[in-house]
Design an enzyme around this catalytic site. Structure first.
Site, PDB file in Angstrom:
ATOM      1  N   HIS A 174       0.869  -1.174   0.000  1.00  0.00           N
ATOM      2  CA  HIS A 174       0.000   0.000   0.000  1.00  0.00           C
ATOM      3  C   HIS A 174       0.906   1.223   0.000  1.00  0.00           C
ATOM      4  O   HIS A 174       1.879   1.256   0.751  1.00  0.00           O
ATOM      5  CB  HIS A 174      -0.836   0.044   1.274  1.00  0.00           C
ATOM      6  CG  HIS A 174      -2.052  -0.802   1.233  1.00  0.00           C
ATOM      7  ND1 HIS A 174      -2.010  -2.141   1.000  1.00  0.00           N
ATOM      8  CD2 HIS A 174      -3.373  -0.482   1.390  1.00  0.00           C
ATOM      9  CE1 HIS A 174      -3.247  -2.616   1.023  1.00  0.00           C
ATOM     10  NE2 HIS A 174      -4.096  -1.636   1.252  1.00  0.00           N
TER      11      HIS A 174
ATOM     12  N   HIS B 233      -3.367   1.930  -4.214  1.00  0.00           N
ATOM     13  CA  HIS B 233      -3.781   3.338  -4.028  1.00  0.00           C
ATOM     14  C   HIS B 233      -3.002   4.289  -4.936  1.00  0.00           C
ATOM     15  O   HIS B 233      -3.364   4.465  -6.072  1.00  0.00           O
ATOM     16  CB  HIS B 233      -3.707   3.777  -2.568  1.00  0.00           C
ATOM     17  CG  HIS B 233      -4.702   3.075  -1.697  1.00  0.00           C
ATOM     18  ND1 HIS B 233      -6.047   3.128  -1.943  1.00  0.00           N
ATOM     19  CD2 HIS B 233      -4.554   2.275  -0.612  1.00  0.00           C
ATOM     20  CE1 HIS B 233      -6.688   2.399  -1.033  1.00  0.00           C
ATOM     21  NE2 HIS B 233      -5.798   1.865  -0.226  1.00  0.00           N
TER      22      HIS B 233
HETATM   23 ZN   LIG Z   1      -6.093  -1.731   1.296  1.00  0.00          ZN
END
Ligand SMILES: [Zn+2]
Length: 876
Positions: free
Chosen positions: A696, A718
């Site tokens: 992440h 992300h």
């Molecule tokens: Zn996540």
């Protein structure tokens, strides 16, 4: 209709030269910008332009008839869509309009006709002729013709030998009219356009020379037609419709009859025609250094999977009948030991020569600081920002010119549509992989069927499931989704802590322990059953796959074996699922609790078992078979927590004994370095599957997180903070680093949906996929991934082609095997560009893939000042 027929008849009488001359005079139009041109072209597309050749014959009549108030007003109304973005938004609606084709001939003439160049600013009734210098008119006309013909099966349009089958709908006359203008235009080339045409020739596209000079000083835009083989041309003309009745849309008819590989479309070439200034060259050089730095760090397999395993059997790969069977594999003599937080591997106990040493921490942090300095430099930011904007506009232009063709190509791919193209949920946490209704139903059924199961040990006593619910003063009947209260809401925005509490059903951590943990009193049996149900739902949907992220905390070394035995004992295997291991960055908590003494303890707990099992699979047989299905390593936690940027000389993990959590990039380096060694020295050389680093990153927090992952990671989850750094965004584009984005999750936590950069990234050509993150907290339906796509499609007006492209990206980003990928998206998927695309599998038109590939190659050449070496295959 009568007028229409009359005009047709009149036109049929008119010879080629007359058409040429009349067309020439008619098309004196204002054309100051390429975008303006494209807009008008797009208008035509929107209104079901047919580009029929008969239109060329009717040029004169059309112009006279429709250069009137009604027409101009209509165009003005159409303009209300707004700027470029507005056009993009509406592009997906720009399908050939059946009512127009079937209905009034007038409509068709307007739309298919000559008037798309009318400047909206001209009041109705005013002549637009004789407004421009001659040179402009020539060019404009030429481009127009190119454009008009591009939907036609014309063969090489500028070839004097190009044969045009004579039919009532396509007289030879218009072809020669075209050629005469084409010829005259050749003398009209400026230096720049000559440059471009030689570029085209060099690119093997001698057939298309249409040069369109655009206004921005430094740019040259070339709209180029893809040559169509004569065979397909004849084929499509032989099926022309009833001469006197309703005419089918010829472009549609044409494309639908062709193999998708032979789609005709307009290539867009926008390349700077001047050598970059010395300043720009300097910027490009530092960008090159960043890209090369990434190549130096990143682990890549020596032998690509497609070289290791050549797939000859085109049938569906057989599911593994016994995924958890363990066959003893040889122990090797490798010797390994932790030194300063990184495992060093030697060929044997006596060897002193380290195998494949990885860059040390000081080097890494020095390089990281270098990148941070580069991304902060003003001139670099300016140039990258400019390039990114240009990329965005190129894509908008591409859609204006080709969106209809893309859609028609999709129509012509039999069987395939958005629902049955493979899409991988590239980022989803296992403990939140079921939706709230599913969890509720499961809890209720357990309460009904197994109330007397002893499920938890709390406060000195063992409690049955019924007793747990009695202690909470709840019955099965009371339970509903609202009471379960696992759904993210307004209260979780910018509150990662509150979001995490949503993992507790009914706000009770004991329910989380019973139902959502695998290391509890019942050995995670409930979670295992729940997971199996999710797997079977996934299997039933057939076209959806998921990469579940499951935690290893680093509190003790036995976690790995515990997890592996949970997986194996519950028989958690699905052809649609692979696993990633996520490491929560919680050193400070464990330190406070006294579980670990130093950061080194955590690293030992995480990595030593992996090295042990890889050197000697017999030492942890279950872990060994489980690792075959583990494709990646992830780092998770709240990135928005404040942290201090690491310096070049950080304390070693052993020295890290304070209570503060190390910075993100500190975690990144030590995970990267150990994983690199594990993959490079052991797993790859022993013929085992490798584990990619896919953390992440960029969900919140500092921009240096993204710089650290750029250097070290295959792809990230992300990445929304890339919107804050044009340089990093551009670098992520150039390196095509995968971004598994979850706009709905961001909407619950860090960024409102309408501000999410996903659509911008997509336009610019970043390698983005859509993922769900936490269906339990976020999604409402049984198919969270489709829900994610659906909302994105609605809000951002993504077309079917866009969705299929995103789905295709997700397969590339995923860690599924070579055999599955080639079954899902085509056997040559590892080739770059359209060669690697199989529209029959992906439903992505070659037009789109070729556009993305061409633009990316141009961009790489730009950055490498024409010296980029681009491999034919995608990255391993
Ligand atoms: Zn996540």
């Amino acid at each position: 209709m009568e007028a229409y027929a009359l005009h047709m008849a009149m036109a049929a009488l008119v010879g080629a030269s007359f058409v040429a001359v009349s067309a020439y005079y008619m098309h004196r139009k204002t054309l100051n910008q390429l975008l303006e041109f494209a807009k008008s072209v797009e208008k035509d597309r929107e209104n079901g332009v047919t580009d029929d050749e008969e239109d060329e014959k009717n040029v004169l009549e059309d112009e006279k008839r429709f250069n009137n108030k009604k027409y101009v007003e209509k165009r003005k109304n159409r303009r209300k869509g707004g700027g470029l973005i507005g056009y993009y938004r509406r592009v997906s609606n720009s399908l050939p309009d059946v009512t127009k084709i079937n209905g009034g001939g007038d409509e068709k003439l307007v739309n298919g006709g000559r008037l798309d160049m009318i400047d909206d600013r001209i009041p109705p009734g005013l002549s637009r002729l004789r407004k421009l210098p001659e040179a402009h008119e020539f060019k404009m006309f030429k481009v127009r013709l190119k454009y008009e013909l591009s939907g036609q099966p014309l063969g090489k349009v500028n070839s004097t030998k190009s044969v045009r089958p004579a039919s009532p709908k396509s007289p030879v006359a218009s072809a020669s009219a075209f050629e005469s203008v084409e010829g005259s235009d050749d003398e009209d080339l400026t230096d720049n356009s000559k440059l471009n045409s030689s570029y085209l020739l060099a690119n093997g596209d001698a057939g298309a020379e249409s040069i369109f000079q655009t206004v921005p000083n430094h740019m040259n835009a070339v709209v180029e037609q893809n040559p169509i083989p004569a065979a397909s041309m004849i084929r499509s003309h032989s099926v022309s419709g009833d001469l006197h009745g309703v005419q089918p849309d010829p472009i549609a008819a044409d494309i639908l009859r062709k193999e998708p590989e032979h789609e005709s479309f307009m290539r867009l070439k926008i390349t700077p025609n001047e050598v970059p200034s010395p300043d720009e060259v300097e910027v490009y050089q530092v960008l090159q250094q960043c890209l090369e730095m990434r190549e130096r760090y990143l682990f890549r397999e020596e032998v690509a999977p497609w070289e290791k395993e050549v797939i000859t059997d085109p049938s569906t790969p057989k599911p593994n009948p016994n995924p958890f069977s363990y066959s003893p594999e040889g122990k090797t003599d490798h010797h390994f030991q932790m030194e300063d937080g990184v495992v060093h591997v030697y060929a044997n106990k006596d060897s002193t020569e380290e195998l494949f040493p990885v860059a040390d921490a000081t080097t890494f942090f020095t390089d990281l600081h270098r990148v941070l300095k580069i991304i902060a430099a003003g001139n670099v930011r300016t140039l990258c920002h400019h390039r990114l904007n240009l990329l965005e506009q190129k894509f908008n232009l591409h859609l204006m010119l080709n969106a209809d063709r893309e859609f028609l190509a999709q129509k012509s791919a039999p069987h395939r549509d958005f629902y049955n193209v493979r899409k991988v949920d590239t980022h989803v946490h296992h403990s939140a992989c079921m939706n709230q209704k599913h969890l509720l139903r499961f809890i209720k059924s357990k309460l009904r069927k197994e109330p007397d199961e002893v499920v938890i040990f709390r406060d000195g006593t063992y409690l049955t499931l019924r007793e747990v619910f009695e202690s909470l003063d709840l019955t099965g009947y009371d339970l509903n989704v609202d009471l379960l209260d696992v759904h993210a809401d307004k209260s979780t925005f910018h509150r990662f802590d509150k979001f995490n509490l949503k993992y507790n059903p009914c706000g009770q951590s004991r329910l989380r322990e019973i139902f959502l943990k695998q290391d509890n009193l019942i050995q995670g049996r409930f979670l295992g059953e729940l997971t199996k149900q999710v797997f079977s739902d996934l299997g039933a949907s057939k076209y959806q796959m998921a990469e579940y992220r499951i935690s290893i905390y680093g509190r003790k070394q036995s976690e790995w074996d515990q997890l592996a035995s949970w997986i194996v004992n519950n028989d958690l295997y699905s052809e649609n699922v692979v696993w990633l291991i996520q490491l929560p960055r919680l050193y400070n908590i464990y330190k406070e609790m006294g579980i670990v003494k130093s950061f080194q303890n955590m690293l030992d707990n995480i990595f030593l078992p992996l090295f042990e099992v890889t050197v000697d699979p017999d030492s942890h047989p279950q872990l060994h078979v489980f690792l075959k299905q583990v494709v990646g390593l992830d780092l998770v936690d709240d990135e928005s927590k404040p942290e201090r940027r690491p310096t070049k000389h950080m304390p070693t993990p052993e020295e890290w004994t304070n209570v503060f959590n190390p910075a993100f990039s500190y975690y990144i380096y030590y995970c990267y370095a150990n994983l690199y060694t594990l993959n490079k020295v052991l797993r790859e050389s022993k013929g085992m599957t490798t584990i990619k680093f896919r953390p992440h990153c960029g969900e919140a927090g500092d921009i240096d997180h993204l710089a650290a992952t750029f250097i070290t990671c295959h792809n990230i989850a992300h990445g929304i903070n890339l919107r804050k750094s044009p340089v990093l965004q551009y670098l992520y584009y150039l390196a095509q680093v995968g971004l598994a984005m979850s706009p709905l999750s961001n909407n619950s936590l860090f960024l409102d949906y309408h501000r999410n950069p996903f659509p911008t990234f997509f336009l610019r050509g970043l390698n983005v996929s859509l993922s769900t993150d936490d269906p339990l907290q976020i999604h409402l339906t049984k198919e969270p991934l489709v829900e994610e796509y659906s909302i994105a499609a609605s809000v951002w007006k993504l077309s079917a082609c866009d969705l299929c492209e995103i789905a295709r990206n997700s397969v590339y980003q995923s860690g599924f095997s070579h055999a599955l990928k080639s079954h899902w998206i085509g056997k040559s998927y590892y080739l770059r560009g359209p060669d690697g695309n199989d529209i029959h599998k992906t439903n992505v038109p070659h037009i789109r893939v070729e556009f993305r590939d061409t633009i990316w190659r141009e961009e790489m050449q730009q950055v490498y000042i024409g010296r980029a070496k681009i491999p034919e295959e995608v990255e391993k």
